[in-house]
Design a protein around this motif. Structure first.
Motif, PDB file in Angstrom:
ATOM      1  N   ASN A  13      45.813  36.670  36.907  1.00 55.99           N
ATOM      2  CA  ASN A  13      45.362  35.534  37.723  1.00 55.99           C
ATOM      3  C   ASN A  13      43.857  35.314  37.692  1.00 55.99           C
ATOM      4  O   ASN A  13      43.374  34.278  38.138  1.00 55.99           O
ATOM      5  CB  ASN A  13      45.781  35.714  39.196  1.00 55.99           C
ATOM      6  CG  ASN A  13      47.279  35.578  39.329  1.00 55.99           C
ATOM      7  OD1 ASN A  13      47.929  35.020  38.453  1.00 55.99           O
ATOM      8  ND2 ASN A  13      47.827  36.117  40.409  1.00 55.99           N
ATOM      9  N   VAL A  14      43.126  36.275  37.181  1.00 55.22           N
ATOM     10  CA  VAL A  14      41.667  36.120  37.114  1.00 55.22           C
ATOM     11  C   VAL A  14      41.299  34.837  36.369  1.00 55.22           C
ATOM     12  O   VAL A  14      40.324  34.163  36.695  1.00 55.22           O
ATOM     13  CB  VAL A  14      41.031  37.343  36.420  1.00 55.22           C
ATOM     14  CG1 VAL A  14      39.546  37.124  36.200  1.00 55.22           C
ATOM     15  CG2 VAL A  14      41.251  38.582  37.251  1.00 55.22           C
ATOM     16  N   VAL A  61      34.784  40.088  31.907  1.00 58.09           N
ATOM     17  CA  VAL A  61      35.652  40.439  33.034  1.00 58.09           C
ATOM     18  C   VAL A  61      36.843  41.260  32.545  1.00 58.09           C
ATOM     19  O   VAL A  61      37.531  40.843  31.607  1.00 58.09           O
ATOM     20  CB  VAL A  61      36.181  39.156  33.721  1.00 58.09           C
ATOM     21  CG1 VAL A  61      37.038  39.512  34.934  1.00 58.09           C
ATOM     22  CG2 VAL A  61      35.026  38.259  34.150  1.00 58.09           C
ATOM     23  N   TYR A  62      37.087  42.417  33.175  1.00 55.28           N
ATOM     24  CA  TYR A  62      38.295  43.197  32.856  1.00 55.28           C
ATOM     25  C   TYR A  62      39.069  43.415  34.139  1.00 55.28           C
ATOM     26  O   TYR A  62      38.477  43.678  35.192  1.00 55.28           O
ATOM     27  CB  TYR A  62      37.934  44.532  32.173  1.00 55.28           C
ATOM     28  CG  TYR A  62      37.055  45.388  33.034  1.00 55.28           C
ATOM     29  CD1 TYR A  62      35.685  45.187  33.071  1.00 55.28           C
ATOM     30  CD2 TYR A  62      37.600  46.376  33.845  1.00 55.28           C
ATOM     31  CE1 TYR A  62      34.887  45.953  33.895  1.00 55.28           C
ATOM     32  CE2 TYR A  62      36.799  47.144  34.670  1.00 55.28           C
ATOM     33  CZ  TYR A  62      35.449  46.919  34.691  1.00 55.28           C
ATOM     34  OH  TYR A  62      34.653  47.658  35.522  1.00 55.28           O
ATOM     35  N   GLN A 115      43.412  43.393  31.012  1.00 54.22           N
ATOM     36  CA  GLN A 115      43.214  42.027  30.521  1.00 54.22           C
ATOM     37  C   GLN A 115      41.702  41.844  30.450  1.00 54.22           C
ATOM     38  O   GLN A 115      41.002  42.183  31.416  1.00 54.22           O
ATOM     39  CB  GLN A 115      43.775  41.020  31.516  1.00 54.22           C
ATOM     40  CG  GLN A 115      45.041  41.459  32.193  1.00 54.22           C
ATOM     41  CD  GLN A 115      46.257  40.751  31.655  1.00 54.22           C
ATOM     42  OE1 GLN A 115      46.158  39.695  31.035  1.00 54.22           O
ATOM     43  NE2 GLN A 115      47.401  41.332  31.875  1.00 54.22           N
ATOM     44  N   ILE A 116      41.229  41.326  29.328  1.00 56.24           N
ATOM     45  CA  ILE A 116      39.779  41.178  29.165  1.00 56.24           C
ATOM     46  C   ILE A 116      39.444  39.718  28.852  1.00 56.24           C
ATOM     47  O   ILE A 116      40.064  39.106  27.981  1.00 56.24           O
ATOM     48  CB  ILE A 116      39.257  42.076  28.018  1.00 56.24           C
ATOM     49  CG1 ILE A 116      39.707  43.533  28.245  1.00 56.24           C
ATOM     50  CG2 ILE A 116      37.741  41.996  27.928  1.00 56.24           C
ATOM     51  CD1 ILE A 116      39.389  44.455  27.077  1.00 56.24           C
ATOM     52  N   TRP A 117      38.458  39.188  29.565  1.00 51.34           N
ATOM     53  CA  TRP A 117      37.991  37.821  29.309  1.00 51.34           C
ATOM     54  C   TRP A 117      36.490  37.860  29.025  1.00 51.34           C
ATOM     55  O   TRP A 117      35.753  38.630  29.665  1.00 51.34           O
ATOM     56  CB  TRP A 117      38.193  36.928  30.545  1.00 51.34           C
ATOM     57  CG  TRP A 117      39.609  36.656  30.913  1.00 51.34           C
ATOM     58  CD1 TRP A 117      40.376  35.578  30.536  1.00 51.34           C
ATOM     59  CD2 TRP A 117      40.453  37.447  31.757  1.00 51.34           C
ATOM     60  NE1 TRP A 117      41.632  35.672  31.097  1.00 51.34           N
ATOM     61  CE2 TRP A 117      41.701  36.798  31.845  1.00 51.34           C
ATOM     62  CE3 TRP A 117      40.269  38.657  32.451  1.00 51.34           C
ATOM     63  CZ2 TRP A 117      42.753  37.315  32.595  1.00 51.34           C
ATOM     64  CZ3 TRP A 117      41.312  39.168  33.194  1.00 51.34           C
ATOM     65  CH2 TRP A 117      42.538  38.497  33.262  1.00 51.34           C
ATOM     66  N   THR A 137      38.483  29.439  34.966  1.00 53.79           N
ATOM     67  CA  THR A 137      38.584  28.119  34.307  1.00 53.79           C
ATOM     68  C   THR A 137      37.868  26.978  35.047  1.00 53.79           C
ATOM     69  O   THR A 137      37.364  26.083  34.371  1.00 53.79           O
ATOM     70  CB  THR A 137      40.057  27.731  34.026  1.00 53.79           C
ATOM     71  OG1 THR A 137      40.819  27.988  35.201  1.00 53.79           O
ATOM     72  CG2 THR A 137      40.635  28.534  32.888  1.00 53.79           C
ATOM     73  N   PRO A 138      37.757  26.961  36.387  1.00 55.94           N
ATOM     74  CA  PRO A 138      37.006  25.855  36.990  1.00 55.94           C
ATOM     75  C   PRO A 138      35.509  25.875  36.623  1.00 55.94           C
ATOM     76  O   PRO A 138      34.821  24.864  36.759  1.00 55.94           O
ATOM     77  CB  PRO A 138      37.177  26.076  38.504  1.00 55.94           C
ATOM     78  CG  PRO A 138      38.351  26.969  38.647  1.00 55.94           C
ATOM     79  CD  PRO A 138      38.372  27.819  37.410  1.00 55.94           C
ATOM     80  N   HIS A 139      35.003  27.016  36.156  1.00 54.46           N
ATOM     81  CA  HIS A 139      33.557  27.134  35.941  1.00 54.46           C
ATOM     82  C   HIS A 139      33.166  27.328  34.474  1.00 54.46           C
ATOM     83  O   HIS A 139      32.004  27.140  34.123  1.00 54.46           O
ATOM     84  CB  HIS A 139      33.007  28.303  36.769  1.00 54.46           C
ATOM     85  CG  HIS A 139      33.278  28.147  38.236  1.00 54.46           C
ATOM     86  ND1 HIS A 139      32.553  27.308  39.036  1.00 54.46           N
ATOM     87  CD2 HIS A 139      34.246  28.684  39.019  1.00 54.46           C
ATOM     88  CE1 HIS A 139      33.040  27.358  40.277  1.00 54.46           C
ATOM     89  NE2 HIS A 139      34.065  28.184  40.288  1.00 54.46           N
ATOM     90  N   PHE A 140      34.110  27.750  33.642  1.00 55.46           N
ATOM     91  CA  PHE A 140      33.783  28.023  32.235  1.00 55.46           C
ATOM     92  C   PHE A 140      34.780  27.308  31.321  1.00 55.46           C
ATOM     93  O   PHE A 140      35.995  27.386  31.554  1.00 55.46           O
ATOM     94  CB  PHE A 140      33.842  29.540  31.951  1.00 55.46           C
ATOM     95  CG  PHE A 140      32.736  30.322  32.599  1.00 55.46           C
ATOM     96  CD1 PHE A 140      31.516  30.515  31.945  1.00 55.46           C
ATOM     97  CD2 PHE A 140      32.901  30.890  33.858  1.00 55.46           C
ATOM     98  CE1 PHE A 140      30.490  31.250  32.543  1.00 55.46           C
ATOM     99  CE2 PHE A 140      31.888  31.622  34.458  1.00 55.46           C
ATOM    100  CZ  PHE A 140      30.682  31.801  33.805  1.00 55.46           C
TER     101      PHE A 140
END
Ligand SMILES: C[S@@+](CC[C@H](N)C(=O)[O-])C[C@H]1O[C@@H](n2cnc3c(N)ncnc32)[C@H](O)[C@@H]1O
Length: 203
Positions: A171-172, A165-166, A196-198, A177-180
């Motif tokens: 706030n992403v 995810v970028y 921001q990269i996740w 966090t609820p799922h991973f």
């Protein structure tokens, strides 16, 4: 009086003549909430996001919100000959633009919502996706949509796959966090605004 088919053809020709940046900007002014950004991602952001993918083990790569296809060529350059790449976007103009400009038998684009990723992956003959890439504007999506997309993404990913995810909005993380449980994070400053990269791993 021109037929609707020739009008559609003319509109597609006009879209093809636009540069990717001009097309992106036009769609931002038409649908600011859904597009969510004024400038496509930089090459450094693209490289950084894709660098963590284990390309030797990718059979099904999914992208949400490809827009004008900023990531498309980079994904196709890395994907093996047997890989499939499915892009999903709600915007019919982006979908038509990608169908006209990205010609590769491994690539297909679906007009629809990322919420429906499970049926879209199944329709393409796969039980799961190895990686899912997202440029969706999570913070401006209608209420509930972002959460449904992340939940569906976790279900569709194979074990050890990842949601990439970028975004420029931090706030992403609240959606992820609820799922991973395992989430890696970095910032790419060479992007307008900084990206921001996740990497959210299903492990
Ligand atoms: C910020 S743009 C991403 C642009 C591009 N990926 C880039 O790197 O520059 C967000 C995209 O998400 C699409 N989009 C918004 N809601 C969506 C949804 N529910 N499912 C799929 N795509 C969606 C928009 O149409 C737009 O193309």
């Amino acid at each position: 009086m021109p037929s609707s088919i020739s009008v559609g053809r003319e509109a597609r020709k006009a879209n093809r003549r636009l540069s990717p940046r001009a097309m992106f900007l036009r769609e931002f002014f038409r649908r600011p909430v859904m597009v969510g950004s004024i400038i496509p991602s930089s090459n450094r952001t693209i490289r950084r996001v894709l660098d963590r993918v284990d390309w030797g083990n990718v059979r099904m790569f999914v992208e949400y919100g490809p827009g004008v296809g900023t990531f498309c060529q980079a994904v196709l350059d890395r994907l093996g000959p047997d890989g499939q790449y499915v892009a999903i976007d709600t915007n019919p103009d982006f979908v038509a633009y990608l169908r006209d400009t990205v010609r590769d038998p491994r690539f297909s684009v679906v007009q629809g919502s990322a919420e429906d990723v499970e049926s879209i992956v199944a329709d393409h003959g796969h039980e799961s996706a190895d990686y899912v890439l997202s440029g969706l504007p999570f913070s401006t999506l209608p209420p509930g949509v972002g959460d449904r997309i992340v939940a569906a993404t976790r279900r569709v990913l194979r074990q050890d796959g990842a949601f990439l995810v970028y975004q420029f909005n931090p706030n992403v993380r609240n959606f992820l966090t609820p799922h991973f449980d395992h989430i890696d994070y970095e910032i790419e400053w060479w992007n307008v605004p900084p990206a921001q990269i996740w990497w959210a791993w299903k492990d």
